[in-house]
Design a protein around this motif. Sequence first.
Motif, mmCIF file in Angstrom:
data_model
loop_
_atom_site.group_PDB
_atom_site.id
_atom_site.type_symbol
_atom_site.label_atom_id
_atom_site.label_comp_id
_atom_site.label_asym_id
_atom_site.label_seq_id
_atom_site.Cartn_x
_atom_site.Cartn_y
_atom_site.Cartn_z
ATOM 1 N N TYR A 15 2.947 18.934 8.100
ATOM 2 C CA TYR A 15 3.215 17.555 8.503
ATOM 3 C C TYR A 15 2.035 16.605 8.267
ATOM 4 O O TYR A 15 2.180 15.398 8.450
ATOM 5 C CB TYR A 15 3.603 17.490 9.980
ATOM 6 C CG TYR A 15 4.853 18.250 10.294
ATOM 7 C CD1 TYR A 15 6.073 17.882 9.728
ATOM 8 C CD2 TYR A 15 4.828 19.345 11.138
ATOM 9 C CE1 TYR A 15 7.234 18.594 10.006
ATOM 10 C CE2 TYR A 15 5.988 20.060 11.424
ATOM 11 C CZ TYR A 15 7.182 19.677 10.854
ATOM 12 O OH TYR A 15 8.323 20.380 11.132
ATOM 13 N N ILE A 16 0.898 17.132 7.877
ATOM 14 C CA ILE A 16 -0.301 16.296 7.744
ATOM 15 C C ILE A 16 -0.109 15.193 6.710
ATOM 16 O O ILE A 16 -0.259 14.010 7.020
ATOM 17 C CB ILE A 16 -1.533 17.158 7.427
ATOM 18 C CG1 ILE A 16 -1.885 18.022 8.646
ATOM 19 C CG2 ILE A 16 -2.717 16.281 7.029
ATOM 20 C CD1 ILE A 16 -2.963 19.050 8.396
ATOM 21 N N GLN A 17 0.209 15.542 5.471
ATOM 22 C CA GLN A 17 0.322 14.520 4.426
ATOM 23 C C GLN A 17 1.492 13.586 4.683
ATOM 24 O O GLN A 17 1.397 12.390 4.417
ATOM 25 C CB GLN A 17 0.449 15.168 3.040
ATOM 26 C CG GLN A 17 0.307 14.178 1.897
ATOM 27 C CD GLN A 17 -1.022 13.439 1.915
ATOM 28 O OE1 GLN A 17 -2.082 14.043 1.978
ATOM 29 N NE2 GLN A 17 -0.971 12.112 1.884
ATOM 30 N N LYS A 18 2.574 14.119 5.243
ATOM 31 C CA LYS A 18 3.722 13.261 5.577
ATOM 32 C C LYS A 18 3.306 12.187 6.580
ATOM 33 O O LYS A 18 3.700 11.027 6.463
ATOM 34 C CB LYS A 18 4.865 14.091 6.157
ATOM 35 C CG LYS A 18 5.538 15.000 5.159
ATOM 36 C CD LYS A 18 6.598 15.845 5.842
ATOM 37 C CE LYS A 18 7.172 16.869 4.887
ATOM 38 N NZ LYS A 18 8.177 17.727 5.536
ATOM 39 N N GLY A 19 2.522 12.568 7.575
ATOM 40 C CA GLY A 19 2.055 11.614 8.581
ATOM 41 C C GLY A 19 1.097 10.589 8.003
ATOM 42 O O GLY A 19 1.178 9.397 8.319
ATOM 43 N N ILE A 20 0.184 11.036 7.148
ATOM 44 C CA ILE A 20 -0.763 10.117 6.510
ATOM 45 C C ILE A 20 0.005 9.074 5.691
ATOM 46 O O ILE A 20 -0.293 7.886 5.750
ATOM 47 C CB ILE A 20 -1.767 10.897 5.640
ATOM 48 C CG1 ILE A 20 -2.709 11.721 6.536
ATOM 49 C CG2 ILE A 20 -2.570 9.947 4.747
ATOM 50 C CD1 ILE A 20 -3.568 12.715 5.789
ATOM 51 N N ASP A 21 0.991 9.538 4.943
ATOM 52 C CA ASP A 21 1.786 8.617 4.121
ATOM 53 C C ASP A 21 2.617 7.673 4.982
ATOM 54 O O ASP A 21 2.621 6.459 4.763
ATOM 55 C CB ASP A 21 2.709 9.397 3.181
ATOM 56 C CG ASP A 21 1.956 10.204 2.134
ATOM 57 O OD1 ASP A 21 0.761 9.931 1.898
ATOM 58 O OD2 ASP A 21 2.573 11.132 1.562
ATOM 59 N N ARG A 22 3.308 8.214 5.960
ATOM 60 C CA ARG A 22 4.229 7.411 6.785
ATOM 61 C C ARG A 22 3.511 6.350 7.613
ATOM 62 O O ARG A 22 3.973 5.222 7.747
ATOM 63 C CB ARG A 22 5.030 8.327 7.699
ATOM 64 C CG ARG A 22 5.996 7.577 8.571
ATOM 65 C CD ARG A 22 6.851 8.506 9.376
ATOM 66 N NE ARG A 22 7.792 7.743 10.174
ATOM 67 C CZ ARG A 22 8.647 8.286 11.007
ATOM 68 N NH1 ARG A 22 8.711 9.590 11.139
ATOM 69 N NH2 ARG A 22 9.451 7.537 11.705
ATOM 70 N N TYR A 23 2.372 6.724 8.190
ATOM 71 C CA TYR A 23 1.668 5.817 9.083
ATOM 72 C C TYR A 23 0.471 5.133 8.411
ATOM 73 O O TYR A 23 -0.363 4.548 9.073
ATOM 74 C CB TYR A 23 1.243 6.552 10.353
ATOM 75 C CG TYR A 23 2.436 7.059 11.121
ATOM 76 C CD1 TYR A 23 3.258 6.174 11.825
ATOM 77 C CD2 TYR A 23 2.779 8.409 11.116
ATOM 78 C CE1 TYR A 23 4.374 6.634 12.510
ATOM 79 C CE2 TYR A 23 3.890 8.876 11.799
ATOM 80 C CZ TYR A 23 4.682 7.984 12.490
ATOM 81 O OH TYR A 23 5.787 8.437 13.175
ATOM 82 N N LYS A 24 0.412 5.234 7.083
ATOM 83 C CA LYS A 24 -0.596 4.549 6.271
ATOM 84 C C LYS A 24 -2.016 4.886 6.724
ATOM 85 O O LYS A 24 -2.840 3.989 6.961
ATOM 86 C CB LYS A 24 -0.340 3.048 6.273
ATOM 87 C CG LYS A 24 1.012 2.701 5.667
ATOM 88 C CD LYS A 24 1.247 1.212 5.662
ATOM 89 C CE LYS A 24 2.518 0.879 4.929
ATOM 90 N NZ LYS A 24 3.686 0.761 5.727
#
Length: 76
Positions: A15-24
Amino acid sequence: MAKEIKDKQFIFERYIQKGIDRYKGVENKEIQRHLDNADWKFTAYLFEDQRVLLVYHDGSYGVLYRNAAYLYELMD
């Protein structure tokens, strides 16, 4: 109803990269300097909503904090 922000939350690797992308999330040099001085093996990301994600140096997990001030309290 607004989503409750937890003080500290464990983040699985997937979930790390997904979170970085989603929450900028962007790497934050100021927070990183404090982590390096404390010899914490993490990379710091700051999200638009001011939450801070620390990603362990090998990317195996992350820890999400409600904000930088709370993280600094824990580091003291």
